[in-house]
Every structure is written in structure tokens, then in C-alpha cells.
Design an enzyme around this catalytic site. Sequence first.
Site, PDB file in Angstrom:
ATOM      1  N   GLY A   1      18.988  17.120  34.371  1.00  0.00           N
ATOM      2  CA  GLY A   1      19.947  16.622  35.352  1.00  0.00           C
ATOM      3  C   GLY A   1      21.086  15.934  34.629  1.00  0.00           C
ATOM      4  O   GLY A   1      21.455  16.321  33.515  1.00  0.00           O
ATOM      5  N   CYS A   2      21.665  14.923  35.242  1.00  0.00           N
ATOM      6  CA  CYS A   2      22.782  14.190  34.637  1.00  0.00           C
ATOM      7  C   CYS A   2      22.389  13.678  33.255  1.00  0.00           C
ATOM      8  O   CYS A   2      21.363  13.019  33.097  1.00  0.00           O
ATOM      9  CB  CYS A   2      23.199  13.027  35.531  1.00  0.00           C
ATOM     10  SG  CYS A   2      24.486  11.985  34.828  1.00  0.00           S
ATOM     11  N   PHE A   3      23.208  13.971  32.251  1.00  0.00           N
ATOM     12  CA  PHE A   3      22.791  13.651  30.880  1.00  0.00           C
ATOM     13  C   PHE A   3      22.926  12.180  30.528  1.00  0.00           C
ATOM     14  O   PHE A   3      22.410  11.750  29.500  1.00  0.00           O
ATOM     15  CB  PHE A   3      23.504  14.506  29.834  1.00  0.00           C
ATOM     16  CG  PHE A   3      24.971  14.749  30.028  1.00  0.00           C
ATOM     17  CD1 PHE A   3      25.810  13.805  30.611  1.00  0.00           C
ATOM     18  CD2 PHE A   3      25.534  15.956  29.624  1.00  0.00           C
ATOM     19  CE1 PHE A   3      27.155  14.045  30.774  1.00  0.00           C
ATOM     20  CE2 PHE A   3      26.894  16.204  29.785  1.00  0.00           C
ATOM     21  CZ  PHE A   3      27.711  15.246  30.359  1.00  0.00           C
ATOM     22  N   TRP A   4      23.606  11.361  31.336  1.00  0.00           N
ATOM     23  CA  TRP A   4      23.768   9.940  30.986  1.00  0.00           C
ATOM     24  C   TRP A   4      22.424   9.221  30.896  1.00  0.00           C
ATOM     25  O   TRP A   4      22.087   8.622  29.896  1.00  0.00           O
ATOM     26  CB  TRP A   4      24.651   9.239  32.008  1.00  0.00           C
ATOM     27  CG  TRP A   4      26.057   9.737  32.060  1.00  0.00           C
ATOM     28  CD1 TRP A   4      26.720  10.446  31.104  1.00  0.00           C
ATOM     29  CD2 TRP A   4      26.979   9.561  33.139  1.00  0.00           C
ATOM     30  NE1 TRP A   4      27.990  10.728  31.527  1.00  0.00           N
ATOM     31  CE2 TRP A   4      28.189  10.204  32.755  1.00  0.00           C
ATOM     32  CE3 TRP A   4      26.905   8.937  34.382  1.00  0.00           C
ATOM     33  CZ2 TRP A   4      29.306  10.222  33.590  1.00  0.00           C
ATOM     34  CZ3 TRP A   4      28.021   8.956  35.205  1.00  0.00           C
ATOM     35  CH2 TRP A   4      29.206   9.582  34.812  1.00  0.00           C
TER      36      TRP A   4
ATOM     37  N   GLU B   1      23.984  20.633  32.152  1.00  0.00           N
ATOM     38  CA  GLU B   1      24.138  19.408  31.375  1.00  0.00           C
ATOM     39  C   GLU B   1      22.850  19.203  30.593  1.00  0.00           C
ATOM     40  O   GLU B   1      21.759  19.209  31.164  1.00  0.00           O
ATOM     41  CB  GLU B   1      24.397  18.209  32.295  1.00  0.00           C
ATOM     42  CG  GLU B   1      25.771  18.217  32.925  1.00  0.00           C
ATOM     43  CD  GLU B   1      26.123  16.884  33.580  1.00  0.00           C
ATOM     44  OE1 GLU B   1      25.418  15.883  33.313  1.00  0.00           O
ATOM     45  OE2 GLU B   1      27.091  16.853  34.351  1.00  0.00           O
TER      46      GLU B   1
END
Length: 442
Positions: free
Chosen positions: A47-50, A101
Site C-alpha cells: 500500500g502507501c509506501f510512507w 508503490e
Amino acid sequence: MKAIIAATISLIIVMTAFAMEKTMMSRPTESNRKINSNTDYIVLGMGCFWGAEKRMGEIPGVLDVESGYAGGDLPGVGYQQILDHERMLRSGRVTARNHAEVIKVTFDPEKVTLETVLAKFWENHNPTQGDRQGNDIGSNYRSAIYYHDETQKDLALNTQKTYQQALNTAGYGKITTEILPLKNYITAEEYHQNYLQKNPDGYCGLGGTGVKYPLTSQKNAQNDAAATDRMKPLDGKDLNFAQQLVIFEAEHCEFCKQFDRDILSRWQSEVPVVATMNANPPVGWVLEKPLFAAPTIVLFRNGKEVTRYTGYNGEQANFWKWLGFQLLSPEQQKVAFEQGTEPPFTATNLDEKRPGKFVDPISGATLFLSQTKFNSGTGWPSFFDPVEGSVTLHDDHSHGMHRIEVRSASSGIHLGHVFNDGPPPSYKRYCINGNVLKFIPD
């Protein structure tokens, strides 16, 4: 002289170009290299890489985590192009496969095994959601393992099988994670790298399903058992069905620790509260939508989510205001949050004389004791002294007057004003709106 200088410059240019070409020829490609003889890497989509970057970077033995894009047909694209392509893909205007991502996890195999890295991969997102992760929807948020050799492929497939069995036992569906050779890896823009370090107000991503990966060694099994206790889903039967606050937290989340220090450790509100490391609702209860950040504070009534407060970075007044709008009547809200004043002689506790305490209706913190209450004849409950540290004082120049406003130190709500015409020993009159005081008899 000019000819000599020109010849010298030309020679430097040729030598520089030759050196750059030699460097480029000797540089291993992403698809077939190890970082060096002492390290290895694998590319993962969560999912979102942050949040994924932060979580996987906390594993002992992981040396570096880089945000990037991979697995698509588009060479040399960036963040915005991937978002634009996803919109066109979903509307049917293009067919080329989009990038996901991803994070490239570089690790020392002598300090951490690839199985441990993959175990944390499975645990730290929900691999059963297809083209989404929490509130992020699209093929660019798909779950993925991109390997660079057959050993990684075999281990990825084996760990998937092992984790699927654990998910089956917990009642989850089929894993949708794609396991493919690494293709078209692109390093993400610099502002995406170490994003949560650069943006401390960002939120920690929650763990995934709460299901632990069953590692095989005795030490890992012991660690697993301890972690499993923290990650077990809450049972709705053990909670207050009528009204319950649940704090959904995550491991290694500094914002969660700050919330615990600022709010949870001093909890006196009448609303029962419980904290959990599991991202699922209490058994038998219902969340309106998936959770995507930690901490997330959810208010349940009759086993269903009523509202939520997502993320916390020290803004105590904002949290108490959110909760206050769920607990207070419109009349109380006007006083508490708009510096309103109730009509005189209307407070139900105006003539309250029993021994007891007057508390903040949101936080539950004690503000005044009944022995400091006196009849001022003004029509509002009056006190000559607050409990030490319970209120704060502020200059108030509203309505063309200069007064001293009194607020609750715990929740920040408006209580009233203080004047210098009270009885001894303080000679103060804390003139307080009774509607924002809750009386609790001894």
C-alpha cells in the site's frame, strides 16, 4: 595558446565520458544484483509506501528502506504520472499495467533472515484486500512481492502458504498478493524518502490483520506469543455495549505513546476506554470503514462506530473538543466551545449543597469541591477556590469589557469568569456556568 587550451579541454571531456561509460557498464542492474556481498534486498508492495518504509525500517538487521515504484509497464514515470494512469486505467481509457508503490528493503542476511523480513511484510498490512490498502484504493496500492532470484521466489511462495493457513484460522479470506519477478523498478522522488521522519505530523500506519506469522524458532515463538497477546482482537462481550471508546494503536508508534502520556494515563471521563494493538473491531462489533492510521480513537454505541478521531500529535484541546461534541448537549456545546453564557438561575446544580465534587463533563477531571461553593446571589454557581491545577485563566476583552476567563485545564472548555469580589480566604468569585459542571456526590 588557445589551441592548447582547447585540446586540453577536449581531452578532459573524452576521459570523463570514458570513465562514466565504464562506471555505467560495471554497475549491476536492479533485476539481477545484490547490493554487495554482505547484503541482500527484496522489493515489497504494502500500500502507501510512507508507513511501510517506517515499519520495515524498524526491523533489526534491515540496513535501508527506499520508497519506489515497480511491477508496471511504464518506464521512467513518477508519482503524479502513476496517479494519472490509475485514473485512466479505472475509466477504461488505457490498458497498460500500472506500477505499485513499493519499498526496496536492503538487509544483512547474517543479522536477519529473509523469512523474518517477509513475516513482517505479511503482518504489517492486509494482504487480502486486492487493489487497495485501507482507504487507499487502486492497483497502485496492491500487495506485492517482487523477487530477483529463485530462492526469494520459493521463500515468498512458502511464507504465503504459511500465512494463509494462519489467516484461515483467524477467519480471513484469500491472500491476493502478487509474487512476480522484479520489473521496471524506479526510485521514488526524494520527498517520498523517509517521509514520516521529514513530516513528524504524519501518521503511523496501523498493522494489518493482527494475525501473527508463525515463525518456527523457539525464540521467535516466544516473541510471537507475547506479541499475539497484544494483538488479539477485543471481545465485544467484555466491553460497554451502550458506549465505549476504543484506542487503536500500533507498535513503535510515537504518536500512540504521546496520546497515552497526554490523555490515556490521566483518563477520568465517565466514558469507558480501552486500547488495542489489533486493527479489527471488537468481536461482534462493526467499524464503518477500515482503519488507516495510528492512533485512531473510535466511539462505539450499541456495538457500532459512531465517529472516529484519526491521528494525534499533541493537540489535546482538539481531541477533547471532538469528544465533547459527542457527549454534550447543544446548550452545553455553546457554552463550552463558543464562550456562551447560560441564563442566570437556570443551572440544575445552582443550589447543590451536598458534599461532593464538580467535574469537567468531558474529561471527568475535578474542578471544584463543594466546600468551596457559596451563594453569590448572581444566579450562577460560584466558588471561592478551584482544585489546584484544574483551571487556567485567560484575558477576555469581549463585549467591550476586560474580564478574566476561566477554562478547564484538562479539556480547555470555557467555564466562566473570575472576579475579585468573593469571600475569604481567597476573596475570589469563580462565576461558573452550571451546565458545564457535572456534580458527583461523595
